[in-house]
Design a protein around this motif. Structure first.
Motif, PDB file in Angstrom:
ATOM      1  N   VAL A 228      19.835 -46.885 -80.247  1.00 22.49           N
ATOM      2  CA  VAL A 228      20.001 -45.515 -79.752  1.00 22.49           C
ATOM      3  C   VAL A 228      19.834 -44.562 -80.923  1.00 22.49           C
ATOM      4  CG1 VAL A 228      21.590 -46.246 -77.924  1.00 22.49           C
ATOM      5  CG2 VAL A 228      22.513 -45.460 -80.095  1.00 22.49           C
ATOM      6  N   ARG A 229      19.425 -43.355 -80.604  1.00 28.72           N
ATOM      7  CA  ARG A 229      19.361 -42.286 -81.610  1.00 28.72           C
ATOM      8  C   ARG A 229      20.518 -41.334 -81.365  1.00 28.72           C
ATOM      9  NH1 ARG A 229      15.435 -38.941 -81.043  1.00 28.72           N
ATOM     10  NH2 ARG A 229      14.997 -38.473 -83.215  1.00 28.72           N
ATOM     11  N   LEU A 230      21.174 -40.960 -82.439  1.00 29.38           N
ATOM     12  CA  LEU A 230      22.375 -40.136 -82.319  1.00 29.38           C
ATOM     13  C   LEU A 230      22.373 -39.084 -83.421  1.00 29.38           C
ATOM     14  CD1 LEU A 230      25.848 -41.658 -81.531  1.00 29.38           C
ATOM     15  CD2 LEU A 230      25.646 -39.914 -83.301  1.00 29.38           C
ATOM     16  N   ALA A 231      22.724 -37.843 -83.080  1.00 27.45           N
ATOM     17  CA  ALA A 231      22.725 -36.741 -84.057  1.00 27.45           C
ATOM     18  C   ALA A 231      24.151 -36.268 -84.333  1.00 27.45           C
ATOM     19  CB  ALA A 231      21.886 -35.581 -83.542  1.00 27.45           C
ATOM     20  N   THR A 232      24.401 -35.969 -85.597  1.00 26.62           N
ATOM     21  CA  THR A 232      25.699 -35.410 -86.005  1.00 26.62           C
ATOM     22  C   THR A 232      25.452 -34.162 -86.841  1.00 26.62           C
ATOM     23  OG1 THR A 232      25.784 -36.651 -88.083  1.00 26.62           O
ATOM     24  CG2 THR A 232      26.657 -37.746 -86.107  1.00 26.62           C
ATOM     25  N   ARG A 236      28.432 -34.998 -91.892  1.00 25.89           N
ATOM     26  CA  ARG A 236      28.953 -36.320 -91.545  1.00 25.89           C
ATOM     27  C   ARG A 236      27.985 -37.408 -91.984  1.00 25.89           C
ATOM     28  NH1 ARG A 236      33.713 -35.529 -88.323  1.00 25.89           N
ATOM     29  NH2 ARG A 236      34.032 -37.714 -88.902  1.00 25.89           N
ATOM     30  N   ASP A 237      28.530 -38.434 -92.625  1.00 24.20           N
ATOM     31  CA  ASP A 237      27.742 -39.595 -93.027  1.00 24.20           C
ATOM     32  C   ASP A 237      28.043 -40.727 -92.044  1.00 24.20           C
ATOM     33  OD1 ASP A 237      26.470 -41.744 -94.155  1.00 24.20           O
ATOM     34  OD2 ASP A 237      27.218 -41.402 -96.194  1.00 24.20           O
ATOM     35  N   LEU A 238      27.272 -40.776 -90.985  1.00 22.39           N
ATOM     36  CA  LEU A 238      27.557 -41.736 -89.916  1.00 22.39           C
ATOM     37  C   LEU A 238      27.432 -43.177 -90.413  1.00 22.39           C
ATOM     38  CD1 LEU A 238      28.295 -41.861 -86.894  1.00 22.39           C
ATOM     39  CD2 LEU A 238      25.852 -42.102 -86.410  1.00 22.39           C
ATOM     40  N   ALA A 239      26.473 -43.443 -91.299  1.00 19.40           N
ATOM     41  CA  ALA A 239      26.281 -44.804 -91.803  1.00 19.40           C
ATOM     42  C   ALA A 239      27.536 -45.288 -92.524  1.00 19.40           C
ATOM     43  CB  ALA A 239      25.074 -44.859 -92.733  1.00 19.40           C
ATOM     44  N   ALA A 240      28.136 -44.418 -93.318  1.00 21.05           N
ATOM     45  CA  ALA A 240      29.348 -44.799 -94.046  1.00 21.05           C
ATOM     46  C   ALA A 240      30.527 -44.957 -93.095  1.00 21.05           C
ATOM     47  CB  ALA A 240      29.661 -43.745 -95.114  1.00 21.05           C
ATOM     48  N   GLU A 241      30.645 -44.049 -92.147  1.00 24.34           N
ATOM     49  CA  GLU A 241      31.798 -44.082 -91.244  1.00 24.34           C
ATOM     50  C   GLU A 241      31.738 -45.235 -90.244  1.00 24.34           C
ATOM     51  OE1 GLU A 241      33.407 -40.196 -89.963  1.00 24.34           O
ATOM     52  OE2 GLU A 241      31.566 -39.362 -90.834  1.00 24.34           O
ATOM     53  N   MET A 242      30.530 -45.798 -90.015  1.00 24.25           N
ATOM     54  CA  MET A 242      30.380 -46.898 -89.065  1.00 24.25           C
ATOM     55  C   MET A 242      30.206 -48.248 -89.785  1.00 24.25           C
ATOM     56  SD  MET A 242      30.233 -45.615 -85.843  1.00 24.25           S
ATOM     57  CE  MET A 242      29.016 -46.418 -84.782  1.00 24.25           C
ATOM     58  N   ARG A 243      30.436 -48.245 -91.096  1.00 23.72           N
ATOM     59  CA  ARG A 243      30.160 -49.435 -91.889  1.00 23.72           C
ATOM     60  C   ARG A 243      31.014 -50.624 -91.472  1.00 23.72           C
ATOM     61  NH1 ARG A 243      30.237 -47.263 -96.991  1.00 23.72           N
ATOM     62  NH2 ARG A 243      28.025 -46.787 -96.764  1.00 23.72           N
ATOM     63  N   GLU A 244      32.242 -50.374 -91.060  1.00 29.03           N
ATOM     64  CA  GLU A 244      33.152 -51.464 -90.697  1.00 29.03           C
ATOM     65  C   GLU A 244      33.037 -51.866 -89.227  1.00 29.03           C
ATOM     66  OE1 GLU A 244      34.820 -53.020 -93.016  1.00 29.03           O
ATOM     67  OE2 GLU A 244      33.971 -51.613 -94.472  1.00 29.03           O
ATOM     68  N   ALA A 246      30.524 -53.070 -85.708  1.00 29.82           N
ATOM     69  CA  ALA A 246      29.464 -54.051 -85.443  1.00 29.82           C
ATOM     70  C   ALA A 246      28.084 -53.421 -85.369  1.00 29.82           C
ATOM     71  CB  ALA A 246      29.772 -54.779 -84.130  1.00 29.82           C
ATOM     72  N   PHE A 247      28.024 -52.092 -85.515  1.00 28.76           N
ATOM     73  CA  PHE A 247      26.752 -51.393 -85.375  1.00 28.76           C
ATOM     74  C   PHE A 247      26.093 -51.175 -86.730  1.00 28.76           C
ATOM     75  CE2 PHE A 247      29.654 -49.866 -82.036  1.00 28.76           C
ATOM     76  CZ  PHE A 247      28.979 -50.337 -80.913  1.00 28.76           C
ATOM     77  N   GLU A 248      24.746 -51.313 -86.754  1.00 29.64           N
ATOM     78  CA  GLU A 248      23.978 -51.000 -87.954  1.00 29.64           C
ATOM     79  C   GLU A 248      23.429 -49.587 -87.820  1.00 29.64           C
ATOM     80  OE1 GLU A 248      20.944 -53.830 -88.707  1.00 29.64           O
ATOM     81  OE2 GLU A 248      22.263 -55.578 -88.519  1.00 29.64           O
ATOM     82  N   VAL A 266      20.957 -46.214 -84.451  1.00 29.89           N
ATOM     83  CA  VAL A 266      22.043 -47.184 -84.360  1.00 29.89           C
ATOM     84  C   VAL A 266      21.518 -48.427 -83.635  1.00 29.89           C
ATOM     85  CG1 VAL A 266      24.398 -47.606 -83.577  1.00 29.89           C
ATOM     86  CG2 VAL A 266      23.701 -45.284 -84.226  1.00 29.89           C
ATOM     87  N   THR A 267      21.582 -49.566 -84.318  1.00 29.80           N
ATOM     88  CA  THR A 267      21.168 -50.837 -83.718  1.00 29.80           C
ATOM     89  C   THR A 267      22.400 -51.535 -83.157  1.00 29.80           C
ATOM     90  OG1 THR A 267      19.344 -51.061 -85.293  1.00 29.80           O
ATOM     91  CG2 THR A 267      20.042 -53.049 -84.114  1.00 29.80           C
ATOM     92  N   LEU A 268      22.327 -51.913 -81.882  1.00 28.00           N
ATOM     93  CA  LEU A 268      23.466 -52.501 -81.196  1.00 28.00           C
ATOM     94  C   LEU A 268      23.435 -54.022 -81.316  1.00 28.00           C
ATOM     95  CD1 LEU A 268      23.016 -49.645 -79.878  1.00 28.00           C
ATOM     96  CD2 LEU A 268      23.956 -50.617 -77.786  1.00 28.00           C
ATOM     97  N   PRO A 269      24.591 -54.652 -81.459  1.00 26.88           N
ATOM     98  CA  PRO A 269      24.636 -56.122 -81.438  1.00 26.88           C
ATOM     99  C   PRO A 269      24.418 -56.640 -80.016  1.00 26.88           C
ATOM    100  CG  PRO A 269      26.857 -55.233 -81.525  1.00 26.88           C
ATOM    101  CD  PRO A 269      25.917 -54.055 -81.666  1.00 26.88           C
ATOM    102  N   SER A 270      24.141 -57.908 -79.876  1.00 23.51           N
ATOM    103  CA  SER A 270      23.908 -58.508 -78.559  1.00 23.51           C
ATOM    104  C   SER A 270      25.094 -58.266 -77.639  1.00 23.51           C
ATOM    105  CB  SER A 270      23.664 -60.010 -78.703  1.00 23.51           C
ATOM    106  OG  SER A 270      23.492 -60.614 -77.439  1.00 23.51           O
TER     107      SER A 270
END
Length: 319
Positions: A228-232, A236-244, A246-248, A266-270
């Motif tokens: 998915v594509r997501l805008a902030t 905001r540093d979404l990559a850093a905030e989502m690091r922990e 399951a999403f890349e 954002v790449t989703l896990p299975s």
């Protein structure tokens, strides 16, 4: 006796040094619509002929309700072959009745059934018209009606949408749903993914003479990474905030006319969904400025599996 309408096990068929079908197994379950998908030359038609006993396999076997194909159990089957062929001097009515009689119907019942089907599909005016004088699309509709005139328990349709215009394709989709509603188990082969997406309970995908997939639509979609594509806001540093999580997350290039937002991929896990991404982002207190889910389509799965098969097995089919 098995209650499975159709089950094939380890079918293999060679023509000289060319292997048309290699170790193919699948089943058609009671009351389902199964999509038998693959590109031209994948081995779909050969597999169906082997399944119905029209051709004999070099290896493997086929069972219709637990027994080998025979005149007795094939009366429960309606088969539309890929190669269309009708008796051109016969009328539409007589062709449908003729095929119904071959499947065990009495002549009077077969003629009545032919009239019902022709009226149902707006062909009554052509009931006494010879096949040779019908348009290609009309002739194909007559052959489809001939396939199901005896109300078979199993319908096997090889590329049934080929040669039909969009209106008649829509009519055929409705017809397939009607046959399914009365209890028929249906298998249709196609290389047009949109029909499968709308109709099928389950899918078997063929490529390079081999089965590459067997499962539900959702299981097919899970083979591809969902993004998915997501805008902030820029701060905001979404990559850093989502690091922990399951999403890349990776940043996307900012468009000049969209400088007030930062877009992320954002790449989703299975097994995860777009809603899971939204829930996680909201729980972290991140304001969403834009959201664009990447809708996966069956054609994407199809192209991926066909490419994989060609790389692995393409050369092997020719000995």
């Amino acid at each position: 006796m098995s209650d499975l309408p159709l089950a094939v096990s380890h079918l293999t068929k060679r023509f000289g040094s060319f292997c048309a079908v290699q170790d193919v197994s699948f089943e058609l379950r009671g009351g389902e619509i199964l999509g038998f998908l693959g590109p031209n030359g994948a081995g779909k038609s050969t597999s169906l002929r082997l399944a119905l006993g029209i051709m004999q396999p070099d290896e493997g076997q086929s069972r219709i309700y637990g027994a080998a194909p025979s005149l007795k159990n094939l009366h429960r089957v309606g088969f539309l072959p890929e190669e269309r062929g009708l008796y051109k001097r016969m009328t539409a009515r007589n062709v449908i009745a003729y095929f119904a009689r071959l499947k065990g119907m009495k002549n009077s019942d077969a003629l009545t059934r032919a009239d019902e089907l022709l009226e149902r599909f707006n062909l009554s005016d052509f009931r006494k018209t010879r096949i040779s004088r019908l348009s290609k699309g009309m002739a194909q509709k007559v052959q489809i009606l001939s396939t199901l005139a005896h109300e078979p328990d199993i319908l096997i349709l090889d590329e049934p949408f080929s040669g039909l215009d969009p209106v008649n394709q829509s009519d055929l989709e409705l017809l397939i749903r009607e046959q399914h509603a009365r209890g028929a188990s249906i298998l249709f082969s196609t290389h047009v993914m949109e029909h499968a997406e709308r109709l099928c309970d389950r899918l078997v995908m063929m490529a390079s003479g081999r089965k590459m997939f067997d499962g539900s639509m959702q299981e097919a979609f899970s083979l591809l990474a969902h993004k998915v594509r997501l805008a902030t806001l820029p701060e905001r540093d979404l990559a850093a905030e989502m690091r922990e999580t399951a999403f890349e997350v990776a940043p996307l290039q900012v468009e000049e006319d969209d400088a007030q937002r930062v877009w992320w991929e954002v790449t989703l896990p299975s097994g995860a969904t777009s809603q899971d991404v939204l829930t996680t982002v909201i729980q972290k207190g991140i304001l969403i400025e834009g959201f664009d889910p990447d809708e996966r389509r069956l054609r994407d799965v199809f192209v991926s599996l066909v490419s994989e098969a060609e790389q692995k097995y393409g050369a092997m089919r020719h000995g």
